[in-house]
Design an enzyme around this catalytic site. Structure first.
Site, short mmCIF file in Angstrom:
data_model
loop_
_atom_site.label_atom_id
_atom_site.label_comp_id
_atom_site.label_asym_id
_atom_site.label_seq_id
_atom_site.Cartn_x
_atom_site.Cartn_y
_atom_site.Cartn_z
N HIS A 49 0.84 -1.21 0.00
CA HIS A 49 0.00 0.00 0.00
C HIS A 49 0.87 1.25 0.00
CE1 HIS A 49 -3.30 2.48 2.27
NE2 HIS A 49 -3.23 2.79 1.00
N GLU A 52 2.29 1.84 -3.44
CA GLU A 52 1.27 2.43 -4.32
C GLU A 52 1.28 3.95 -4.20
OE1 GLU A 52 -3.17 3.58 -3.74
OE2 GLU A 52 -2.93 1.43 -3.40
N HIS A 53 1.33 4.46 -2.97
CA HIS A 53 1.37 5.92 -2.76
C HIS A 53 2.64 6.52 -3.33
CE1 HIS A 53 -1.84 6.79 0.47
NE2 HIS A 53 -2.10 5.59 -0.02
N GLU A 130 -4.79 7.24 7.14
CA GLU A 130 -5.79 6.38 6.50
C GLU A 130 -6.14 5.20 7.40
OE1 GLU A 130 -4.69 5.16 2.61
OE2 GLU A 130 -4.67 7.19 1.78
#
Length: 761
Positions: A49, A52-53, A130
């Protein structure tokens, strides 16, 4: 229409699917990598994750707001990414002539990311924010409860979202792990590319070849480990609201899944959902993928229901009934699935192709598929408003999860009916009188009717939802008759769109039933609570801006069709007992002020709506918003790290145009967020000609691009009633001084702003 499609394997092993969509003015790209949360090292949960950022920070060639994210925003397009269990995907949509430039940026960020330490630190903070948000995100909690039923592989129960505790420690080791993960997985043999646009297949193939150039071949992805369910597969999750049943079978991947989805989503009389609603057993339904590998899928059939035992039993009866459907019926629903797919945007079509429900081959073996589904290994989750027991720690959540002990029930099976069906004795007489109708003729296009309440008089959310419940079965029946209808909230106002079949198949009885339904009173329905604070504010904004009372009547416009079609529709509209296209009284002024709304959770959310001043240029507002959007994101999201929701854009809300700023933060107070928005506008540098001209050209291209029929119908109604509407002439005549003057005016007159906010617990 079937789009020409070609799949090629390029040197190095990258597989590309090329989709030629003639006459399209938009194009899209999607890259999928065979690596997700299940592949990350156990030392760094959330690494996939985080990567991805970080990839959106790009490489050496494209810097700052010229990277994919900022560039797409300036193009007026859309861009996003997702990390799944065994895949990660990156995708965007832009004007067709900008596809090549977008693919070049996508190529660099996936092939040669910088992965700088300062960027890693910045994004770890965002990931942590998040994670705190997702703790209270109800859909995520329910998915986690279902995944807890999997005993193998262990990754299903492992923490995957990422947090500061999991990632912020040894920065050098984290940077090295990110590099290793990227080198291993972001290679040609583990990557697929989809391109869709009006370009020829040959031109799309050349784009794909350029994308693949320089990619290391790498190794093919290893097979996924077997997915096994644990001992307890009937679970209960204690919830405070929105009870539901999740029925989640494991199945071999098959084109029949898309056909099943079409039967499931049907709401016409005789369907599963119509029967469940009639008995008050369920409200809504959705079908989602929980997991996919190369051969196996884990489906989730999600029903909004407080009676899970009864719904579960009816699903079983329904699967048995589906096994008796005829080839003609299966073909009918298959064609409906193709129509549903073709109505999507290019990007949404690619998303469905990559990890959704794109229709494949015509039906084959559907009865056997339904029989296998009925006995497939499955997890059942009943989300019920019961007293929570001891919490279970799983995947970073603390869930009040226990075994579901089903209550005995004996409801008789629903009577199912599938389509097509004989028309029977349903005959309607065409009225003699005609109602006023605004017509935009286009004899070669199917007629599309737009019906909506008078401007500034849209019903509230509760009444709009109730109206939709009344219309559901009728709109579904229209779909089976070759048309299409949708009652939905558009820019904060409710509207009904009806695409009518060709003249020889006009379903007069269905259309007249729909129109008569519009005159009936409805009892309000309580909207489901939003799971994210900023969405709660957005849902409340239309009513907070104010209406001009409750003027009776409907506005009607027909886009497409011939004069004969328009005459026929106008006669049907005479059945509406309220006035059609009545005169509009002077609108009430837009409300203003600052209001705090109650919302549970730890985050602070802020919404600022700055209305277009009376007499000001809508073209200037649209151009100003295009200028602000990437700058606002860069400053508040990237540089100041305000939070994970950072947006400044043009928005029409309840028929009022304005500039909308939206912020959500886990650790900033509402006053601080508002000050950040004010400072951004105050410190916005004056626009010069060099900045203005490309924005003007882009806006001119957008307004001249083809628009959906319902958008043209709404635009015509707004012009008919003297409301601001963007025109090519206004864009061409725009001058930079007008934009500068508008920016100063909207910044200076802060007492005209409408500000909504929530504060954390």
């Amino acid at each position: 229409m079937t789009l020409a499609t070609r799949t090629v394997t390029l040197p190095g092993g990258l597989q590309a699917t090329l989709v030629h969509q003639p006459q399209a003015d938009r194009a899209a790209a999607l890259a999928r990598v065979a690596a997700g949360s299940h592949h990350e090292p156990s030392r760094f949960p959330g690494l996939a994750h985080l990567l991805e950022h970080l990839l959106f920070y790009g490489g050496e060639r494209y810097q700052d707001d010229d990277r994919l994210m900022g560039w797409v925003q300036r193009q007026g397009g859309s861009v996003n990414a997702t990390t799944l269990a065994r895949h990660s995907a990156f995708f965007f949509e832009v004007a067709a002539d900008a596809l090549a430039d977008g693919v070049a940026r996508l190529q660099e960020m996936l092939q040669a990311p910088l992965l700088l330490r300062e960027d890693i630190q910045r994004e770890v903070a965002v990931i942590d924010a998040e994670y705190r948000l997702i703790q209270q995100h109800e859909p995520s909690r329910r998915e986690a409860a279902v995944r807890h039923a999997a005993s193998a592989p262990a990754a299903f129960r492992r923490f995957q979202v990422g947090s500061a505790d999991a990632l912020a420690g040894d920065l050098a080791a984290l940077q090295a792990a990110l590099g290793d993960f990227h080198r291993t997985h972001y290679v040609a043999r583990r990557m697929q590319l989809w391109l869709q646009g009006p370009q020829s297949l040959e031109a799309l193939g050349e784009l794909a070849a350029r994308f693949a150039a320089g990619l290391a071949a790498g190794e093919a992805p290893p097979p996924a480990p077997p997915l096994r369910l644990g001992e307890f597969t009937a679970l209960q999750l204690a919830v405070s609201s929105q009870p539901a049943l999740w029925r989640c079978p494991l199945i071999a991947l098959s084109d029949n899944v898309t056909l099943l989805r079409e039967f499931l989503l049907d709401e016409a009389p005789g369907s599963l959902m119509a029967g469940l609603r009639q008995r008050r057993l369920a409200g809504d339904v959705a079908l989602n993928w929980l997991y996919q590998d190369r051969h196996l899928g884990w489906l989730a059939l999600v029903f909004a229901s407080d009676r899970p035992e009864e719904v579960d039993r009816q699903i079983t009866h329904w699967l048995q009934a589906l096994q008796q459907t005829t080839p003609e019926q299966q073909q009918h629903y298959y064609q409906l699935s193709r129509r549903r797919f073709q109505a999507l945007s290019p990007l949404d079509q690619l998303r469905q192709r990559a990890f959704g429900f794109a229709p494949g081959a015509p039906p084959a073996g559907f009865a056997d598929f339904c029989a296998a589904l009925q006995v497939a290994p499955s997890v059942s989750l009943a989300c019920q408003t019961v007293s929570p027991g001891e919490p279970v720690a799983t995947q970073g959540f603390s869930l009040p999860l226990s075994r579901w002990r089903r209550r005995p029930e004996s409801d008789p099976a629903l009577a199912f009916a599938f389509y097509p069906q004989a028309a029977g004795d349903l005959v309607a007489k065409c009225p003699e009188k005609a109602a006023p109708l605004l017509h935009l003729p286009s004899p070669g296009d199917p007629p599309r009717l737009l019906l909506r309440p008078p401007f500034y008089c849209s019903p509230d959310q509760a009444e709009g939802l109730a109206r939709g419940e009344q219309l559901r079965p009728l709109l579904a029946a229209l779909r089976h008759a070759g048309g299409h209808g949708e009652w939905h909230l558009f820019d904060g106002s409710w509207q009904l769109t009806l695409q009518l079949p060709e003249p020889g198949r006009r379903p007069e009885a269905i259309l007249q039933a729909i129109l008569r339904q519009l005159a009936l009173p409805v009892a309000s329905l309580t909207p489901s609570p939003e799971s994210i604070a900023i969405r709660h504010l957005m849902a409340q904004l239309p009513e907070r801006l104010g209406t001009s009372g409750h003027q009776k009547g409907w506005l009607a416009a027909l886009a497409g069709g011939s004069a004969e079609d328009a005459q026929w529709v106008a006669r049907q509209l005479s059945l509406i007992t309220a006035p059609v296209n009545p005169p509009m009284p002077a609108p009430a002024p837009c409300r203003r002020g600052v209001e705090r709304l109650v919302y549970p959770g730890g985050d602070t959310a802020l919404l600022v709506f700055i209305p277009l001043p009376d007499g000001a240029s809508l073209a200037a507002l649209r151009l100003l918003a295009q200028h602000c959007e990437p700058l606002f994101f860069q400053r508040l999201r990237v540089e100041q790290q305000i939070g994970y929701v950072v947006s400044c854009r043009y928005q029409r809300v309840a028929d009022r145009d304005g500039l909308l700023m939206a912020l959500q933060s886990p650790d900033r107070r509402a006053g601080e967020l508002l000050r950040c928005g004010k400072d951004f506008l105050r410190q916005l540098a004056p626009m010069d000609e060099a900045t203005f001209r490309p924005l003007q050209q882009r806006l001119a291209a957008q307004i001249r691009a083809s628009r959906p029929p319902e958008a043209r119908a709404l635009s015509a109604l707004r012009q008919e009633y003297g409301l601001p509407e963007l025109t090519p002439q206004a864009v061409d005549a725009l001058r930079v001084a007008e934009v500068a003057d508008l920016a100063r005016e909207m910044t200076r007159r802060r007492r005209r702003w409408q500000v909504l906010f929530t504060t954390g617990d």
